[in-house]
Design an enzyme around this catalytic site. Structure first.
Site, mmCIF file in Angstrom:
data_model
loop_
_atom_site.group_PDB
_atom_site.id
_atom_site.type_symbol
_atom_site.label_atom_id
_atom_site.label_comp_id
_atom_site.label_asym_id
_atom_site.label_seq_id
_atom_site.Cartn_x
_atom_site.Cartn_y
_atom_site.Cartn_z
ATOM 1 C CG ASP A 138 17.094 -24.785 38.778
ATOM 2 O OD1 ASP A 138 16.862 -24.751 37.558
ATOM 3 O OD2 ASP A 138 17.347 -25.833 39.406
ATOM 4 C CG ASP A 139 16.433 -21.862 43.174
ATOM 5 O OD1 ASP A 139 15.818 -22.880 42.808
ATOM 6 O OD2 ASP A 139 17.431 -21.890 43.917
ATOM 7 C CG HIS B 12 12.919 -25.548 41.056
ATOM 8 N ND1 HIS B 12 13.525 -26.779 40.898
ATOM 9 C CD2 HIS B 12 13.781 -24.820 41.833
ATOM 10 C CE1 HIS B 12 14.693 -26.781 41.545
ATOM 11 N NE2 HIS B 12 14.856 -25.616 42.134
ATOM 12 C CG HIS C 171 13.926 -24.495 46.564
ATOM 13 N ND1 HIS C 171 14.977 -25.119 47.213
ATOM 14 C CD2 HIS C 171 14.308 -24.368 45.279
ATOM 15 C CE1 HIS C 171 15.953 -25.329 46.346
ATOM 16 N NE2 HIS C 171 15.572 -24.892 45.162
ATOM 17 C CG HIS D 59 20.705 -21.405 41.066
ATOM 18 N ND1 HIS D 59 21.836 -22.164 40.811
ATOM 19 C CD2 HIS D 59 19.796 -22.238 41.632
ATOM 20 C CE1 HIS D 59 21.608 -23.405 41.229
ATOM 21 N NE2 HIS D 59 20.384 -23.484 41.719
HETATM 22 ZN ZN ZN Z 1 16.415 -24.841 43.313
#
Ligand code: ZN
Length: 283
Positions: A93-94, A143, A147, A233
């Site tokens: 993620d991210d 995503h 955020h 991540h």
């Molecule tokens: Zn995230």
């Protein structure tokens, strides 16, 4: 607050809206017509999904020929049959970020596929890396743009966060993301149902974002089971440092590293998933 009886007429309305707007793409219909139609009357029903989810939806026993049929299904991908062999979906993620490219090299070296849940505003900074993710056979998910906690936003603001990220990914790659994961794992049931793609949570959180320690991330990955969806991540150097050992250890145990869609089989739009398929467990 119990809102069940309200859902049926709303679903009928959603179906009607979709039919009426058949000239417009499914994604646009779901996002711009169905979301407000469902979300506004249900605003008081915004229950975190964790209270509702059952993990993997009920699934009919696999039938001979099912695999062949699934080749033609939208979103079907080639890969191992995760109902027969041990599979795991590593998810990052991210990103994209400055370390993503080295992670792609590591994954390639181990012939491992993964899924990336991207932040829309960073996609524009690293479009080449996002294209490389797709070209290498990985899967891409939305995503949000920046955020945000979708459960805390108005339905319209939540939709803007998602559609802006969709657009950024389409602009970089020419294709829309095939999955969605809400930041912090928080989303209302009505927003989940309105999504044009499957909504993917996780079964195993390595806590890499918290420990920022490669050894601890490797240790956390020891809990992985067949069918696990693993949260990591790719914006942390310590995570990238942990991945080779995780791949070696799990590879030695016979795991296949697949995308979320491969792990689940045929994930459905508007449905939440926390785990995927696994071989029958022997008692
Ligand atoms: Zn995230």
């Amino acid at each position: 607050m119990y809102c069940g009886p309200m859902l049926r007429p709303l679903r009928i309305l959603a179906g009607w809206l979709e039919t009426m707007a058949s000239m417009v793409s499914r994604s646009t219909v779901l996002r711009f017509l169905v979301v407000p139609a469902l979300a506004l009357p249900l605003a008081g029903c915004g229950v975190p999904l964790s209270a509702h989810w059952q993990g993997l939806p009920a699934k009919a026993p696999s039938e001979p020929g099912a695999a062949a049929e699934s080749q033609d299904a939208p979103g079907a991908q080639e890969g191992p049959d995760c109902a027969e062999v041990k599979c795991v979906a590593l998810t990052f993620d991210d990103g994209p970020g400055p370390y993503t490219e080295s992670l792609l090299d590591v994954l390639d070296k181990h012939n491992a596929k993964a899924s990336f849940f991207l932040i829309g505003k960073d996609v524009a900074k690293y479009p080449d890396i996002v294209r490389e993710e797709l070209a290498s056979g990985h899967e891409i998910g939305n995503h949000t743009w920046s955020h945000q906690d979708l459960a805390k936003l108005s339905p319209a603001a939540a939709e803007r966060e998602l559609s802006k990220a969709d657009e950024a990914i389409k602009k970089a790659t020419g294709t829309a993301p095939t999955l969605m994961r809400p930041p912090y794992g928080t989303i209302t049931e009505s927003l989940t149902k309105a999504q044009p793609v499957p909504v993917v949570m996780w079964s195993d959180d390595t806590l890499d974002w918290k420990t920022r320690n490669a050894k601890k991330t490797v240790k956390a990955a020891e809990d992985i089971k067949p069918g696990s969806i693993v949260l990591m991540h790719d914006i942390h150097k310590s995570t990238i440092a942990a991945v080779p050992k995780i791949l070696e250890d799990l590879g030695a145990q016979g795991y296949h590293f697949v995308t979320v869609s491969q792990l689940i089989g045929e994930p459905k739009p508007g449905v939440g998933y926390k785990t995927g398929q696994h071989p029958p467990t022997k008692d």
